[in-house]
Every structure is written in structure tokens, then in C-alpha cells.
Motif scaffolding. Structure first.
Motif, short mmCIF file in Angstrom:
data_model
loop_
_atom_site.label_atom_id
_atom_site.label_comp_id
_atom_site.label_asym_id
_atom_site.label_seq_id
_atom_site.Cartn_x
_atom_site.Cartn_y
_atom_site.Cartn_z
N MET A 1 4.53 23.78 72.34
CA MET A 1 5.61 22.86 71.99
C MET A 1 6.25 23.26 70.68
O MET A 1 5.64 23.89 69.83
CB MET A 1 5.05 21.43 71.87
CG MET A 1 4.55 20.88 73.19
SD MET A 1 3.67 19.32 72.98
CE MET A 1 2.13 19.86 72.24
N GLU B 1 0.45 17.80 77.34
CA GLU B 1 1.17 17.96 76.07
C GLU B 1 1.50 16.59 75.48
O GLU B 1 1.38 16.38 74.26
CB GLU B 1 2.46 18.76 76.28
CG GLU B 1 2.25 20.26 76.45
CD GLU B 1 1.82 20.65 77.86
OE1 GLU B 1 1.54 21.84 78.08
OE2 GLU B 1 1.77 19.77 78.74
N ASP C 1 4.46 17.95 81.87
CA ASP C 1 3.94 18.12 80.50
C ASP C 1 2.96 17.00 80.13
O ASP C 1 2.88 16.60 78.97
CB ASP C 1 5.09 18.13 79.48
CG ASP C 1 6.21 19.07 79.86
OD1 ASP C 1 5.94 20.26 80.07
OD2 ASP C 1 7.37 18.61 79.95
N LEU D 1 9.33 20.08 75.02
CA LEU D 1 8.12 20.33 75.79
C LEU D 1 8.30 21.59 76.64
O LEU D 1 9.42 22.06 76.83
CB LEU D 1 7.82 19.12 76.67
CG LEU D 1 7.55 17.83 75.87
CD1 LEU D 1 7.60 16.62 76.79
CD2 LEU D 1 6.22 17.90 75.16
N PRO D 2 7.20 22.16 77.15
CA PRO D 2 7.32 23.41 77.92
C PRO D 2 8.29 23.34 79.10
O PRO D 2 8.92 24.33 79.45
CB PRO D 2 5.88 23.64 78.41
CG PRO D 2 5.04 23.01 77.37
CD PRO D 2 5.80 21.79 76.92
N SER D 3 8.44 22.17 79.71
CA SER D 3 9.36 22.03 80.84
C SER D 3 10.82 22.00 80.41
O SER D 3 11.72 22.07 81.24
CB SER D 3 9.05 20.73 81.60
OG SER D 3 9.35 19.60 80.78
#
Length: 237
Positions: free
Chosen positions: A144, A183, A180, A157-159
Motif C-alpha cells: 500500500m 490490507e 484488499d 490499495l493494491p486493487s
């Protein structure tokens, strides 16, 4: 006669906190720990410097432990060298567990010239790329990152989904349906810890309307994914 190989535990990059690729060009990560030792002397260096010493506030109305206030314990000193000048530098790396999202920062620096007794110049001090080292470590360790927008600070976030800090204490949702998810678990746990919550897992169970054991399971899985640091003995949550 060949020198014996160093034991596997003597590699100061073994714990993954700092690796050679984190350093910019012209900087070198020594194999051994500071002092050319085979074991990590970080705790001894902290003790020698009085890093975790109790401090008295200016008005002397109260005393506060640096370790309790800023989570300074568990810092790690790592030994690097500037190749062109042979200046040796020990940097103290500290996981900022209360930051949202979590990050690693350089929280101490010791300069040693190539030859003992040589002066340390302002030019040498400017050549230490602390920000670049921190950025490289955090990019490698944490999925992140934070971005600044017109509406204020948000976490990416990764998405690609973005979330504001003010929304971190809202219910997270279903782990099977929420992108996520872990996260978000880590971020919610970190936000509560930063607010000095003594038992974040219990508070998370209340926020999300789940059993305490369920919230604890989420936190364990977030730790297993490297999204949260290991828990500490004797500390709830």
C-alpha cells in the motif's frame, strides 16, 4: 589459504529489512553487521546511545518513555558505505507500526570517515540519500502507498481502490467479497494502535460485528501476509 566463509546468520540483509537493491548507485551494503560483527548489535548500540532512555518534558510535569510514545524499540542498525569516499554510515531503520499505512523510516545516523580522525563535511552529510533508501524499502515491503489528492490524504490499495483515513474505522465487510480485505484489516488495526487502543482486536470485533476470535483470525492472516508486524508478548491485540 582461503578465508572461511561467513556463517549464514552473519548476513545483515537476512531479515529483509534492508537489501542491496534498496541502495542507490555508489552505495554498498556490507555483508556483516556494524562493527564487522557476525551478530546484530542493534540493541547494544541503542543502549550505548541511550536511544530508549526516559526523557523529561520541558515543563517537567511528566516523564515519558520514548519507546512507549514513538515505538522506538526494535530498531535495526545497518552498515552501508559510500563507495567513492569510503565513508561508512550506520543507519537505524525503524518500522513505524503506528503509521497509516505502515512504513519504515531512518531514525538514526552514525557517520564514520574512511580514516579515523578525518572530519565529516557537510557535503558528505548531503550525499546520504535517506529519502531514496526509505522509498525503496517501503516500495518493496508494503503493497500500500499514500497519495495526496485535493480532497486530502488517501491510501491507494493494491486493487487501485482509494480509502481515506476517516473511513478506516468503518466495517470492513466480507473477506470473500471485499477487495484488499486483509490490507484493510491491517490499516484498521494500525489506525486503532495509533490511537493508543489497548486491545485493537477487541475493538475490531465490535466495529465489524464479529466474534473476537474471528477478528483475531483476520489479524493473524494479515500478519502472515506481512501486512502487520509480528505481535508482541504480553500485548493484547
Amino acid at each position: 589459504m582461503d578465508l572461511p566463509e561467513s556463517p549464514w546468520w552473519a548476513d545483515q540483509s537476512r531479515d529483509g529489512l534492508l537489501v542491496a537493491d534498496d541502495l542507490p548507485e555508489e552505495w554498498y551494503l556490507h555483508l556483516h553487521f556494524p562493527g564487522d560483527r557476525g551478530d546484530d548489535p542493534s540493541l547494544e548500540i541503542d543502549e550505548l546511545l541511550g536511544y530508549d532512555r526516559w526523557m523529561t518534558a520541558p515543563n517537567e510535569q511528566y516523564r515519558v518513555s520514548v519507546a512507549d510514545q514513538n515505538e522506538t524499540i526494535d530498531g535495526r542498525w545497518r552498515w552501508i558505505e559510500h563507495i567513492p569516499t569510503h565513508t561508512r554510515v550506520m543507519i537505524r531503520l525503524q518500522r513505524q507500526t503506528f503509521a497509516v499505512p505502515e512504513e519504515v523510516r531512518i531514525t538514526g545516523v552514525i557517520y564514520l570517515p574512511w580514516r579515523g580522525g578525518q572530519p565529516i563535511t557537510s557535503q558528505l552529510l548531503r550525499e546520504l540519500p535517506t529519502a531514496r533508501i526509505e522509498a525503496a524499502i517501503n516500495k518493496r515491503l508494503f503493497a500500500m502507498k499514500r497519495t495526496e489528492t485535493r480532497s486530502g490524504g488517501k491510501i491507494v490499495l493494491p486493487s487501485g481502490h482509494k480509502i481515506s483515513e476517516r473511513d478506516l474505522l468503518n466495517p470492513i465487510g466480507d473477506p470473500k467479497k471485499t477487495p484488499d480485505f486483509y490490507e484493510l484489516v491491517a490499516l484498521q488495526h494500525g489506525q486503532l494502535s495509533r490511537k493508543n487502543d489497548r486491545n485493537p482486536s477487541a475493538t475490531m470485533s465490535e466495529i465489524n460485528g464479529v466474534a473476537l476470535s474471528t477478528a483475531q483470525g483476520w489479524i493473524t492472516k494479515a500478519r502472515d501476509r506481512g501486512l502487520l508486524p509480528p505481535g508482541r508478548r504480553g500485548r493484547a491485540g
